[in-house]
Design a protein around this motif. Sequence first.
Motif, PDB file in Angstrom:
ATOM      1  N   UNK A  33       0.849  -1.185   0.000  1.00 61.56           N
ATOM      2  CA  UNK A  33       0.000   0.000   0.000  1.00 61.56           C
ATOM      3  C   UNK A  33       0.887   1.239   0.000  1.00 61.56           C
ATOM      4  N   UNK A  34       0.303   2.367  -0.351  1.00 60.52           N
ATOM      5  CA  UNK A  34       1.021   3.630  -0.320  1.00 60.52           C
ATOM      6  C   UNK A  34       1.206   4.065   1.128  1.00 60.52           C
ATOM      7  N   UNK A  35       2.387   4.563   1.487  1.00 58.58           N
ATOM      8  CA  UNK A  35       2.627   4.986   2.859  1.00 58.58           C
ATOM      9  C   UNK A  35       1.682   6.111   3.257  1.00 58.58           C
ATOM     10  N   UNK A  36       1.230   6.914   2.301  1.00 60.52           N
ATOM     11  CA  UNK A  36       0.261   7.972   2.620  1.00 60.52           C
ATOM     12  C   UNK A  36      -1.054   7.380   3.113  1.00 60.52           C
ATOM     13  N   UNK A  51     -12.164  -2.777   1.471  1.00 67.54           N
ATOM     14  CA  UNK A  51     -12.042  -4.077   2.109  1.00 67.54           C
ATOM     15  C   UNK A  51     -10.743  -4.765   1.750  1.00 67.54           C
ATOM     16  N   UNK A  52     -10.306  -4.606   0.498  1.00 67.12           N
ATOM     17  CA  UNK A  52      -9.050  -5.223   0.070  1.00 67.12           C
ATOM     18  C   UNK A  52      -7.877  -4.658   0.868  1.00 67.12           C
ATOM     19  N   UNK A  53      -7.922  -3.357   1.153  1.00 67.60           N
ATOM     20  CA  UNK A  53      -6.848  -2.741   1.938  1.00 67.60           C
ATOM     21  C   UNK A  53      -6.816  -3.302   3.349  1.00 67.60           C
ATOM     22  N   UNK A  54      -7.993  -3.501   3.928  1.00 64.83           N
ATOM     23  CA  UNK A  54      -8.067  -4.056   5.280  1.00 64.83           C
ATOM     24  C   UNK A  54      -7.464  -5.455   5.314  1.00 64.83           C
ATOM     25  N   UNK A  55      -7.777  -6.276   4.285  1.00 66.73           N
ATOM     26  CA  UNK A  55      -7.228  -7.636   4.231  1.00 66.73           C
ATOM     27  C   UNK A  55      -5.708  -7.623   4.082  1.00 66.73           C
ATOM     28  N   UNK A  56      -5.214  -6.717   3.247  1.00 65.41           N
ATOM     29  CA  UNK A  56      -3.776  -6.613   3.065  1.00 65.41           C
ATOM     30  C   UNK A  56      -3.075  -6.211   4.366  1.00 65.41           C
ATOM     31  N   UNK A  57      -3.686  -5.275   5.081  1.00 72.92           N
ATOM     32  CA  UNK A  57      -3.114  -4.848   6.349  1.00 72.92           C
ATOM     33  C   UNK A  57      -3.137  -5.983   7.367  1.00 72.92           C
ATOM     34  N   UNK A  58      -4.243  -6.721   7.409  1.00 74.79           N
ATOM     35  CA  UNK A  58      -4.341  -7.832   8.357  1.00 74.79           C
ATOM     36  C   UNK A  58      -3.262  -8.873   8.093  1.00 74.79           C
ATOM     37  N   UNK A  59      -3.035  -9.166   6.818  1.00 67.00           N
ATOM     38  CA  UNK A  59      -1.999 -10.137   6.465  1.00 67.00           C
ATOM     39  C   UNK A  59      -0.617  -9.620   6.847  1.00 67.00           C
ATOM     40  N   UNK A  60      -0.357  -8.353   6.541  1.00 71.46           N
ATOM     41  CA  UNK A  60       0.953  -7.779   6.832  1.00 71.46           C
ATOM     42  C   UNK A  60       1.220  -7.727   8.336  1.00 71.46           C
ATOM     43  N   UNK A  72     -12.367  -4.999  11.268  1.00 70.29           N
ATOM     44  CA  UNK A  72     -13.525  -4.766  10.386  1.00 70.29           C
ATOM     45  C   UNK A  72     -14.633  -4.059  11.154  1.00 70.29           C
ATOM     46  N   UNK A  73     -14.812  -4.468  12.430  1.00 69.17           N
ATOM     47  CA  UNK A  73     -15.835  -3.808  13.234  1.00 69.17           C
ATOM     48  C   UNK A  73     -15.541  -2.340  13.444  1.00 69.17           C
ATOM     49  N   UNK A  74     -14.239  -2.005  13.570  1.00 70.24           N
ATOM     50  CA  UNK A  74     -13.878  -0.594  13.733  1.00 70.24           C
ATOM     51  C   UNK A  74     -14.211   0.212  12.490  1.00 70.24           C
ATOM     52  N   UNK A  75     -14.162  -0.454  11.311  1.00 67.23           N
ATOM     53  CA  UNK A  75     -14.498   0.244  10.067  1.00 67.23           C
ATOM     54  C   UNK A  75     -16.005   0.403   9.927  1.00 67.23           C
TER      55      UNK A  75
END
Length: 847
Positions: A33-36, A51-60, A72-75
Amino acid sequence: MPPTDGPVLSVLLRAWRERALLTQEQLAARANLNVRTIRRLEAGELQRPRGASIRLLATALCLDDAELAILIGAVNTTPPPSPSARITPRQLPTDVAAFVGRARELDLLDQAQAGDDAAAVVITAIDGMAGVGKTALAVHAAHRLAPRFPDGNLFVDLHGYTRSMTPANPADTLASMLGALGVPGDMIPQRLDERAALYRSVLAGRRMIVVLDNATDEAQVRPLLPGGTCLVLITSRRRLIGLDGARTVSVDVLSPAEAIALFSRTAGPDRVADVSHELLAEVVRRCGLLPLAIRLAAARLKVHPAWSVAHLLNRLEEHQRRLTELHAGERSVTGALGLSYRELATSDQRAYRLLSLHAGVDIAPDAAAALLATTTERAERVLEGLLEVHLLQEPTTGRYRFHDLIRVHARERADDEEAELDRRAALTRLLDHYRQATSAVMDRLHPYESDLRRHPATGTFSLPDAPAATAWLDAELTNLLALAQHAAEHDFPEHVQHLSTTLHWCLRSRGRWAEAETLHTSALSTARATADLKGEMDALIARGGIHHIGGRHQAAIEDTKGALGIARAIQHRSGELRALNVLGMTHGLQGRFAQAGECAAQALRIARAIGHRAGQVEALISSGKVHRIMGEHKQAVDDLTQAITIAEAMDDQTGALRALNSLGRIHLGQGEYDLATGSFTRALDLARGTGHRVGELDSLTALGHLHRIHGRSHQAQECYQQALVRAREVGDRNWQFEAIHGMGRLHHECGRADQALDDHHQALRLASDLDQPSDQARAHDGLAHAHTTLNHRDKARHHWAQALAILTSLGIDRTEESGVDVTSIRLHLDDAVVMNARSTITDESHT
């Protein structure tokens, strides 16, 4: 779904990133993802990430399913706004009116703030010798830069080089800073790392200036460093080269031209109008070109119209004396201080000496009056006079303090010129003043606990209302703790014990548990040294209560049993009552319900016999909980209803909300959902109105159960999530268990058995760490349910067998013969744990 307002999502993401030891750039690279994007998420600016960004963050971040669900609940949910989000502190001291020079240093600070990465925290450490003007530079620079930081500023004196004062503890400093940012005291965690994490979370996304003045070393500063877009200015006599990423600005003495300009501005243009440049240059040279010495010398010239600059120079040459704590190059500070002191009136010289005996950070006129044995009005005039000649500072209106170098000089004068008996008499007057004042304040805030205080308020100190009492306590609490330590070290045992008993509830409610434990331990030592059995009993009860809050059950039991033995030996009935209440609560947390019930019954008999209403409330709540666990619902309801009535009559809102929460548990267990909702809602309103964080956690968790029972999964998830966030903020692992366990049951009932397993495994780890077997049984029960759904028959049977073994060891057996209705173990055991365990084991053995 309404969009989130940002802070909860940002706090979670930042906390998990820091747990993974990743920078924003590293996380962005891992998640592709972009650091910004990462920065905007952590700043709360990006409210609906894909949602794709959330999944990527969860994996990372290597989040498990339960943590992913929380993210996801926070979103997808809208949490209530953080109370600290509305606070914009403005703590910078007044800028120095006669500030001169420092162009190079100011340019360096401007360049550091305007670096390439405007989104990163900027840390600048300003170092230099004592008296060189580090604080003046930091404050002046902060005022110049303040328009670029609209979210406010914090200023903290860390007392790294203040004589007779211990350098500020980072944990205590964080508690003070979090309070200034609007975090209620009972939300502040106990551990240093948890406080630091909460501090960084509160400041995430804010543009603020943080000035950390007078630091002793890197270790003192590191926990106080925020992240994000803040500017940090640190001053220290040491060069803090060990701070990663920090820029250093070394401050030397002024140039001759700057020193002359500072002297001229401070003394006034008319006093130097006809003075030669050479003579002015010699004066500032005699002052060592140090700003502090120059200001003091110029101030003396200003207040003596008959003096010439030549006369001042002669006096500086005559009265140089070395301060033992200072090194070569600072002798002119001694000359300036000695000159300023000798020119005071005799009465002001004595005031200067005696004021240095105050062990706290600052002093108000009423406390100064006690030290000086005079009226408040006279003391205020003396303080103002010392302020005018720059021997005192006024960081906030009506509160005065010494610069650390001046304090050294004043204390040396006191040691040399005041007899030991006179110094002790002054300290006794000061401690007596604070004893009366704190009693009066606590009588105003908690009148129903007046019997706990060793010396009731009998003096003239008075406050108009509760807000005024709270404001006084806010201003003086740090001084009170410093004075308590000073009293312990200088043989004032009675004052130590008084402060211990008087400040106990205040420190507990504000989350200052480490300081409370230190204070009570000091009181215990002084009581034992003086064979004061009542003092020993009081200190043991207070310290036992702190151990109880921290989950240190064995230590709590040892302290309270010791106190109980003393109370019975000296026939101190209210002490016996208080010890029994703490002991009973601790037994209950460990699943020893018979002992808890006996303690509650004994405490209630004593409270009624001696007419102790606050003790009755406490004992009735404990008794109601035990009766509920034993299935004696009518008696439990009677106990808790009585507790509510007594608490409301005393205006004891804390007691009322605790009893309401316990009453709601009974209604919940009996299926009386409307009555339960009413009790929990009333309790939640009281908790939020009084800032009682534990009461709020209890109510939120219970309301989550109610929503779950009625199939309102989103509302239940929101309550559990709020409870978990708050429990982590406070550092209360008991309520973390309740929230996680509740979410596990919710996930199971919503068909998410895998997530339920993760939740209950987390809950089991917490219960095991806390050594609370009843909670371990509940977690095993939850795991058994989830494994059954997943058709893991052997694992389900194992966990139900574990639950049954634990309950049997506690003496709890849900059979008709026993009469035990285990709808609640500890505070609220989940329904049918024992029945599930027994029936499952029986079915499996038949199979």
